[in-house]
Design a protein around this motif. Sequence first.
Motif, PDB file in Angstrom:
ATOM      1  N   PRO A   1     -47.579  -3.317  48.644  1.00  0.00           N
ATOM      2  CA  PRO A   1     -47.483  -4.680  49.176  1.00  0.00           C
ATOM      3  C   PRO A   1     -48.763  -5.470  48.902  1.00  0.00           C
ATOM      4  N   THR A   2     -48.606  -6.764  48.677  1.00  0.00           N
ATOM      5  CA  THR A   2     -49.714  -7.602  48.250  1.00  0.00           C
ATOM      6  C   THR A   2     -50.365  -8.394  49.378  1.00  0.00           C
ATOM      7  N   SER A   3     -50.170  -7.971  50.617  1.00  0.00           N
ATOM      8  CA  SER A   3     -50.882  -8.627  51.715  1.00  0.00           C
ATOM      9  C   SER A   3     -52.340  -8.172  51.641  1.00  0.00           C
ATOM     10  N   ILE A   4     -53.261  -9.123  51.896  1.00  0.00           N
ATOM     11  CA  ILE A   4     -54.680  -8.796  51.737  1.00  0.00           C
ATOM     12  C   ILE A   4     -55.497  -9.058  52.999  1.00  0.00           C
ATOM     13  N   GLY A   5     -54.826  -9.285  54.111  1.00  0.00           N
ATOM     14  CA  GLY A   5     -55.530  -9.621  55.341  1.00  0.00           C
ATOM     15  C   GLY A   5     -55.583 -11.129  55.516  1.00  0.00           C
ATOM     16  N   PHE A   6     -56.102 -11.572  56.647  1.00  0.00           N
ATOM     17  CA  PHE A   6     -56.233 -13.000  56.957  1.00  0.00           C
ATOM     18  C   PHE A   6     -54.886 -13.737  56.932  1.00  0.00           C
ATOM     19  N   ASN A   7     -53.769 -13.015  57.128  1.00  0.00           N
ATOM     20  CA  ASN A   7     -52.425 -13.595  57.065  1.00  0.00           C
ATOM     21  C   ASN A   7     -52.090 -14.134  55.672  1.00  0.00           C
ATOM     22  N   VAL A   8     -52.676 -13.527  54.641  1.00  0.00           N
ATOM     23  CA  VAL A   8     -52.483 -13.970  53.263  1.00  0.00           C
ATOM     24  C   VAL A   8     -51.817 -12.871  52.447  1.00  0.00           C
ATOM     25  N   ALA A   9     -50.899 -13.285  51.579  1.00  0.00           N
ATOM     26  CA  ALA A   9     -50.293 -12.374  50.604  1.00  0.00           C
ATOM     27  C   ALA A   9     -50.365 -13.050  49.236  1.00  0.00           C
ATOM     28  N   ILE A  10     -50.581 -12.223  48.210  1.00  0.00           N
ATOM     29  CA  ILE A  10     -50.655 -12.738  46.842  1.00  0.00           C
ATOM     30  C   ILE A  10     -49.715 -11.930  45.945  1.00  0.00           C
ATOM     31  N   PRO A  11     -48.411 -12.124  46.105  1.00  0.00           N
ATOM     32  CA  PRO A  11     -47.480 -11.437  45.204  1.00  0.00           C
ATOM     33  C   PRO A  11     -47.644 -11.975  43.789  1.00  0.00           C
ATOM     34  N   HIS A  12     -47.329 -11.138  42.811  1.00  0.00           N
ATOM     35  CA  HIS A  12     -47.492 -11.580  41.431  1.00  0.00           C
ATOM     36  C   HIS A  12     -46.573 -10.822  40.495  1.00  0.00           C
ATOM     37  N   GLY A  13     -46.254 -11.509  39.412  1.00  0.00           N
ATOM     38  CA  GLY A  13     -45.413 -10.912  38.386  1.00  0.00           C
ATOM     39  C   GLY A  13     -46.028 -11.146  37.018  1.00  0.00           C
ATOM     40  N   LYS A  14     -46.144 -10.077  36.262  1.00  0.00           N
ATOM     41  CA  LYS A  14     -46.644 -10.146  34.882  1.00  0.00           C
ATOM     42  C   LYS A  14     -45.502  -9.693  33.985  1.00  0.00           C
ATOM     43  N   CYS A  15     -44.917 -10.636  33.268  1.00  0.00           N
ATOM     44  CA  CYS A  15     -43.768 -10.277  32.436  1.00  0.00           C
ATOM     45  C   CYS A  15     -43.452 -11.359  31.425  1.00  0.00           C
ATOM     46  N   ASP A  16     -42.612 -11.011  30.479  1.00  0.00           N
ATOM     47  CA  ASP A  16     -42.219 -11.956  29.442  1.00  0.00           C
ATOM     48  C   ASP A  16     -41.242 -13.016  29.944  1.00  0.00           C
ATOM     49  N   SER A  17     -40.854 -12.945  31.207  1.00  0.00           N
ATOM     50  CA  SER A  17     -39.996 -13.976  31.798  1.00  0.00           C
ATOM     51  C   SER A  17     -40.800 -15.222  32.168  1.00  0.00           C
ATOM     52  N   VAL A  18     -42.125 -15.145  32.028  1.00  0.00           N
ATOM     53  CA  VAL A  18     -42.993 -16.281  32.346  1.00  0.00           C
ATOM     54  C   VAL A  18     -43.306 -17.048  31.062  1.00  0.00           C
ATOM     55  N   ARG A  19     -42.987 -18.325  31.067  1.00  0.00           N
ATOM     56  CA  ARG A  19     -43.252 -19.198  29.906  1.00  0.00           C
ATOM     57  C   ARG A  19     -44.702 -19.665  29.930  1.00  0.00           C
ATOM     58  N   LYS A  20     -45.168 -20.096  31.113  1.00  0.00           N
ATOM     59  CA  LYS A  20     -46.520 -20.635  31.263  1.00  0.00           C
ATOM     60  C   LYS A  20     -47.070 -20.173  32.607  1.00  0.00           C
ATOM     61  N   ALA A  21     -48.324 -19.734  32.607  1.00  0.00           N
ATOM     62  CA  ALA A  21     -48.945 -19.233  33.838  1.00  0.00           C
ATOM     63  C   ALA A  21     -48.783 -20.234  34.972  1.00  0.00           C
ATOM     64  N   ALA A  22     -48.516 -19.698  36.165  1.00  0.00           N
ATOM     65  CA  ALA A  22     -48.248 -20.559  37.316  1.00  0.00           C
ATOM     66  C   ALA A  22     -48.778 -19.939  38.600  1.00  0.00           C
ATOM     67  N   LEU A  23     -49.106 -20.823  39.523  1.00  0.00           N
ATOM     68  CA  LEU A  23     -49.497 -20.441  40.870  1.00  0.00           C
ATOM     69  C   LEU A  23     -48.719 -21.332  41.823  1.00  0.00           C
ATOM     70  N   ALA A  24     -47.927 -20.722  42.688  1.00  0.00           N
ATOM     71  CA  ALA A  24     -47.206 -21.480  43.715  1.00  0.00           C
ATOM     72  C   ALA A  24     -47.774 -21.070  45.068  1.00  0.00           C
ATOM     73  N   PHE A  25     -47.753 -21.998  46.014  1.00  0.00           N
ATOM     74  CA  PHE A  25     -48.316 -21.741  47.337  1.00  0.00           C
ATOM     75  C   PHE A  25     -47.332 -22.165  48.412  1.00  0.00           C
ATOM     76  N   ALA A  26     -47.231 -21.337  49.455  1.00  0.00           N
ATOM     77  CA  ALA A  26     -46.436 -21.702  50.635  1.00  0.00           C
ATOM     78  C   ALA A  26     -47.244 -21.422  51.891  1.00  0.00           C
ATOM     79  N   ARG A  27     -47.250 -22.412  52.759  1.00  0.00           N
ATOM     80  CA  ARG A  27     -47.738 -22.203  54.121  1.00  0.00           C
ATOM     81  C   ARG A  27     -46.474 -22.107  54.956  1.00  0.00           C
ATOM     82  N   LEU A  28     -46.260 -20.941  55.540  1.00  0.00           N
ATOM     83  CA  LEU A  28     -45.025 -20.687  56.271  1.00  0.00           C
ATOM     84  C   LEU A  28     -45.061 -21.311  57.658  1.00  0.00           C
TER      85      LEU A  28
END
Length: 149
Positions: free
Chosen positions: A54-81
Amino acid sequence: MSDLITRGMILLDLEANDKNEVIQKLSKVIESQGRLIALEGFLEQVNKREETFPTSIGFNVAIPHGKCDSVRKAALAFARLKNEVKWSEDENAKYVFLIGVSEKEAGNKHLQILAQLSRNIMKEEFRERLEQSESIEEILSILSFDEIA
């Protein structure tokens, strides 16, 4: 960092029941910005990573990530729940950063994004600004290259 995230990749007060729903909603946001070749392939990689560790890192933060050929251009999306969700056995998340990079960018780009985010997440002021921001523009400013460098 400014080329990684756009106004359309920020969700404030997102309602979700679990981490899978958060990941799915953020992935669709990345797709809507033309950054993915295949949504399902990306989701598969992100979920596979979460199952491994799991990609939770403390401080109520998670940084899930995917490295694959399904990505056309590098991206960062953010959600405050709106409400925290259980991310791992012993951690919840309220702030989620979803990173997508192609296989060819996986090494340097992926690590650079993670390093910049991690350094800032360690700063209490950065986390407070994420919590107190009232608009997508404020979040975009916080996550701009100048703020993260």
